[in-house]
Design a protein around this motif. Structure first.
Motif, PDB file in Angstrom:
ATOM      1  N   LEU A  50      22.599  68.210  54.075  1.00 48.66           N
ATOM      2  CA  LEU A  50      23.353  67.918  52.857  1.00 48.66           C
ATOM      3  C   LEU A  50      23.440  66.408  52.647  1.00 48.66           C
ATOM      4  O   LEU A  50      23.296  65.916  51.519  1.00 48.66           O
ATOM      5  CB  LEU A  50      24.753  68.524  52.932  1.00 48.66           C
ATOM      6  N   THR A  51      23.661  65.658  53.720  1.00 49.96           N
ATOM      7  CA  THR A  51      23.681  64.200  53.629  1.00 49.96           C
ATOM      8  C   THR A  51      22.336  63.675  53.165  1.00 49.96           C
ATOM      9  O   THR A  51      22.252  62.797  52.300  1.00 49.96           O
ATOM     10  CB  THR A  51      24.035  63.585  54.998  1.00 49.96           C
ATOM     11  N   ALA A  52      21.257  64.237  53.738  1.00 47.53           N
ATOM     12  CA  ALA A  52      19.913  63.826  53.336  1.00 47.53           C
ATOM     13  C   ALA A  52      19.656  64.178  51.866  1.00 47.53           C
ATOM     14  O   ALA A  52      19.110  63.367  51.105  1.00 47.53           O
ATOM     15  CB  ALA A  52      18.876  64.495  54.234  1.00 47.53           C
ATOM     16  N   GLN A  53      20.045  65.386  51.470  1.00 53.74           N
ATOM     17  CA  GLN A  53      19.847  65.825  50.084  1.00 53.74           C
ATOM     18  C   GLN A  53      20.583  64.899  49.116  1.00 53.74           C
ATOM     19  O   GLN A  53      20.027  64.486  48.086  1.00 53.74           O
ATOM     20  CB  GLN A  53      20.362  67.259  49.937  1.00 53.74           C
ATOM     21  N   ASN A  54      21.827  64.560  49.436  1.00 58.39           N
ATOM     22  CA  ASN A  54      22.610  63.691  48.567  1.00 58.39           C
ATOM     23  C   ASN A  54      22.000  62.290  48.479  1.00 58.39           C
ATOM     24  O   ASN A  54      21.916  61.701  47.396  1.00 58.39           O
ATOM     25  CB  ASN A  54      24.047  63.595  49.067  1.00 58.39           C
ATOM     26  N   ASP A  55      21.585  61.750  49.623  1.00 61.61           N
ATOM     27  CA  ASP A  55      21.055  60.391  49.639  1.00 61.61           C
ATOM     28  C   ASP A  55      19.740  60.285  48.877  1.00 61.61           C
ATOM     29  O   ASP A  55      19.474  59.278  48.214  1.00 61.61           O
ATOM     30  CB  ASP A  55      20.881  59.901  51.075  1.00 61.61           C
ATOM     31  N   ILE A  56      18.911  61.315  48.954  1.00 63.12           N
ATOM     32  CA  ILE A  56      17.658  61.310  48.193  1.00 63.12           C
ATOM     33  C   ILE A  56      17.939  61.495  46.707  1.00 63.12           C
ATOM     34  O   ILE A  56      17.379  60.795  45.852  1.00 63.12           O
ATOM     35  CB  ILE A  56      16.699  62.399  48.712  1.00 63.12           C
ATOM     36  N   THR A  57      18.823  62.422  46.366  1.00 63.33           N
ATOM     37  CA  THR A  57      19.159  62.680  44.963  1.00 63.33           C
ATOM     38  C   THR A  57      19.755  61.444  44.292  1.00 63.33           C
ATOM     39  O   THR A  57      19.455  61.144  43.128  1.00 63.33           O
ATOM     40  CB  THR A  57      20.147  63.855  44.860  1.00 63.33           C
ATOM     41  N   LEU A  58      20.586  60.710  45.007  1.00 64.28           N
ATOM     42  CA  LEU A  58      21.238  59.522  44.460  1.00 64.28           C
ATOM     43  C   LEU A  58      20.351  58.279  44.526  1.00 64.28           C
ATOM     44  O   LEU A  58      20.763  57.209  44.100  1.00 64.28           O
ATOM     45  CB  LEU A  58      22.547  59.256  45.208  1.00 64.28           C
ATOM     46  N   GLY A  59      19.146  58.435  45.066  1.00 63.42           N
ATOM     47  CA  GLY A  59      18.222  57.308  45.133  1.00 63.42           C
ATOM     48  C   GLY A  59      18.512  56.327  46.250  1.00 63.42           C
ATOM     49  O   GLY A  59      17.939  55.228  46.280  1.00 63.42           O
ATOM     50  N   ARG A  60      19.368  56.716  47.184  1.00 65.62           N
ATOM     51  CA  ARG A  60      19.676  55.822  48.306  1.00 65.62           C
ATOM     52  C   ARG A  60      18.547  55.774  49.324  1.00 65.62           C
ATOM     53  O   ARG A  60      18.387  54.793  50.039  1.00 65.62           O
ATOM     54  CB  ARG A  60      20.969  56.272  48.984  1.00 65.62           C
ATOM     55  N   GLN A  61      17.801  56.879  49.413  1.00 62.04           N
ATOM     56  CA  GLN A  61      16.665  56.952  50.323  1.00 62.04           C
ATOM     57  C   GLN A  61      15.472  57.534  49.585  1.00 62.04           C
ATOM     58  O   GLN A  61      15.626  58.468  48.791  1.00 62.04           O
ATOM     59  CB  GLN A  61      16.986  57.813  51.555  1.00 62.04           C
ATOM     60  N   LYS A  62      14.292  57.008  49.883  1.00 62.11           N
ATOM     61  CA  LYS A  62      13.063  57.514  49.287  1.00 62.11           C
ATOM     62  C   LYS A  62      12.491  58.660  50.114  1.00 62.11           C
ATOM     63  O   LYS A  62      11.973  59.637  49.570  1.00 62.11           O
ATOM     64  CB  LYS A  62      12.045  56.385  49.187  1.00 62.11           C
ATOM     65  N   ALA A  63      12.580  58.541  51.418  1.00 64.23           N
ATOM     66  CA  ALA A  63      12.064  59.570  52.322  1.00 64.23           C
ATOM     67  C   ALA A  63      12.930  59.617  53.568  1.00 64.23           C
ATOM     68  O   ALA A  63      13.396  58.575  54.056  1.00 64.23           O
ATOM     69  CB  ALA A  63      10.614  59.284  52.696  1.00 64.23           C
ATOM     70  N   ILE A  64      13.147  60.822  54.085  1.00 65.41           N
ATOM     71  CA  ILE A  64      13.996  61.005  55.270  1.00 65.41           C
ATOM     72  C   ILE A  64      13.316  61.973  56.226  1.00 65.41           C
ATOM     73  O   ILE A  64      12.874  63.059  55.828  1.00 65.41           O
ATOM     74  CB  ILE A  64      15.391  61.557  54.894  1.00 65.41           C
TER      75      ILE A  64
END
Length: 292
Positions: free
Chosen positions: A129-143
């Motif tokens: 969920l943390t990964a999903q949120n960070d990618i959706t919000l543009g905080r991370q490009k790839a995890i």
């Protein structure tokens, strides 16, 4: 939309002692200096997910575990409380579970954000969920997200820590997903409900899902057998995905359930249902058919 680009599976059922990972580490060009079994598991599983992919150097590493590096914690406690000595320097450094993520990043040449996340009820789901949120919000490009649990020789202690019965067979695993917001080259989509579901909310979700005629359901080990059987009886449109025969219990086994489905099928959609404290969380993966 979140996309899965690769999976990495390392899943074993040890016999009477820990497997020797030296040979496998050597085969992937990884060093075992200053590491321990838990860290070695993390490196091997992450390598399997990254193998054959050119990872962006800022790819983040998000890792979780049911109990963390329990073996090194026990060694440090024994040194301090029983032997009345200072712990070994390497054990002291590796005591932080974040150390495993560091070794993963170092092996793969990654310089992005590095997190170790822990959660009492839903460690896998809250990490994703943390990964999903960070990618959706543009905080991370790839995890690169994964779960690691090691088998402990003291099986009585391991079962007590995991909260399972005295007869439960225990295994170990290191299972990883490479996630991004980019569809090109992806093998599947990923979606996770962002809240803990009550019984009626789970029923509503399953009723809405019936229209997807390729849907299968997998249940986490914490879902009572009677409850799982009741759901399958109530919703005969779904297929039951049985992954349990190829593994034994460890707390991040939900990663393995997703990965084994993605690795063993060319099409389909899987709902993974987990339960804790009277609530449910549902993860959904759907395979993107290969272009002919």
């Amino acid at each position: 939309m979140i996309y899965i680009h690769a999976i990495g599976i390392h899943n074993t059922v040890p016999g009477e002692k820990l497997p020797d990972l030296t040979g496998e580490l050597k085969s992937i060009g990884a060093s075992n200096r200053r590491s321990d079994h838990f860290i070695q598991l993390a490196v091997i599983g992450a390598h399997k997910a990254a193998e054959g992919h050119k990872l962006w150097e800022q790819t983040a590493v998000y890792m979780t575990s049911g109990q963390g590096n329990t073996a090194v914690f026990n060694r440090v406690c024994e040194a301090l409380r029983i032997q009345k000595n200072l712990p070994k320097p390497v054990d002291f450094i590796n005591l932080l579970s974040n150390s495993a993520g560091f070794y993963v990043a170092a092996h793969l040449g990654l310089h992005g954000k590095n997190l170790f996340l822990s959660h009492h009820h839903f460690p896998v789901q809250m990490t994703l969920l943390t990964a999903q949120n960070d990618i959706t919000l543009g905080r991370q490009k790839a995890i690169l997200a994964g779960g690691v649990d090691e088998w402990l020789p003291r099986q009585d202690l391991a079962r007590k820590l995991s909260g399972v019965s005295e007869t439960t067979a225990l295994g170990e695993g290191s299972n990883w997903l490479l996630l991004s917001s980019q569809q090109e080259g992806a093998i599947a989509t990923f979606e996770l409900t962002g809240k803990w579901l009550k019984e009626d909310e789970l029923q509503k979700l399953l009723t809405a899902e019936v229209k997807n005629n390729q849907s299968s359901i997998a249940f986490a080990r914490r879902v009572p057998a009677a409850k799982a059987a009741g759901i399958m009886s109530q919703y005969p449109e779904f297929k039951r995905y049985n992954y349990e025969e190829s593994c034994a219990y460890y707390e991040t086994l939900s990663f393995y359930a997703l990965n084994s489905f993605l690795g063993g099928n060319k099409k389909g959609r899987l709902l993974h249902i987990d339960a804790s404290a009277g609530y449910y969380m549902v993860m959904v993966v759907e395979i993107i058919p290969a272009k002919i």
